[in-house]
Design an enzyme around this catalytic site. Structure first.
Site, short mmCIF file in Angstrom:
data_model
loop_
_atom_site.label_atom_id
_atom_site.label_comp_id
_atom_site.label_asym_id
_atom_site.label_seq_id
_atom_site.Cartn_x
_atom_site.Cartn_y
_atom_site.Cartn_z
N GLY A 1 -18.93 -3.88 0.83
CA GLY A 1 -19.88 -2.52 1.20
C GLY A 1 -18.95 -1.55 0.56
O GLY A 1 -19.63 -0.50 0.49
N GLU B 1 10.29 -5.45 -6.69
CA GLU B 1 11.18 -4.79 -6.39
C GLU B 1 10.70 -3.78 -4.89
O GLU B 1 11.73 -3.76 -4.32
CB GLU B 1 11.53 -3.73 -7.18
CG GLU B 1 10.53 -2.54 -7.69
CD GLU B 1 11.29 -1.53 -8.44
OE1 GLU B 1 10.97 -0.28 -8.36
OE2 GLU B 1 11.99 -1.89 -9.50
#
Length: 181
Positions: free
Chosen positions: A115, A140
């Site tokens: 949508g 990280e």
């Protein structure tokens, strides 16, 4: 032309981020009226149904900022530019869990929220898992905890709403329907 097609007359880029971009499209509706559509563009993602030889399901728990809470999920990640989904699935599995698959099979692809977003998730089944010492390192900014659970334990996590995302719930249905764990 499809009978419900909306013709884009203008696109305005609102935001370009590391993972997504947001645009607003002006569209001409099939009845001749005009409307605006707010759209999220996403490069696509993979998720991996990983089952050990002992029939345990590999899951990861991580904090999801959009929900302000941790979720337990199947290993998953975003496709990098030009990356093949099967390669991404193997990479994400190793980064998040330390496992490499002996085989990886594409099962299904689906849109998560058509949508307003174009994110397409490719689902893979990983079997013949081997634990890798010193394998790929997680991103990280990604902190995950590995979990290895039975199907009944995973279903309890879903009842407790610790598993609460569509891709992982879909994966559990697939596992149950195919007697994988």
């Amino acid at each position: 032309m499809h009978k419900f097609e909306e013709k884009t007359t203008k696109t305005e880029s609102i935001f370009q981020g590391k993972v997504i971009s947001l645009q607003v499209d002006d569209v001409l509706l099939p009845d001749g009226n005009e409307a605006k559509r707010e759209l999220i563009k996403h490069p696509g993602a993979v998720c991996v149904i990983a089952i050990t030889d002992e029939k345990k399901i590999i899951l990861v728990e991580q904090y999801r900022k959009a929900l302000e809470r941790p979720l337990v999920e199947v290993p998953a990640g975003k496709l990098e530019a030009g990356e093949e989904p099967s390669y991404c699935a193997e990479r994400e599995l190793e980064e998040e869990t330390g496992y490499r698959p002996g085989s990886i099979t594409h099962i299904q692809s689906f849109y998560t929220s058509p949508g307003f977003a174009d994110e397409l998730v490719h689902v893979f089944l990983a079997e013949g898992l081997k634990k890798v010492e010193g394998g790929l390192v997680a991103d990280e900014d990604e902190f995950v905890e590995l979990m290895e659970v039975t199907l009944s334990e995973a279903e309890q996590l879903a009842k407790d709403e610790r598993i609460f995302d569509a891709k992982t719930l879909w994966a559990l249905q697939y596992i149950r329907s195919n007697g994988l764990a």
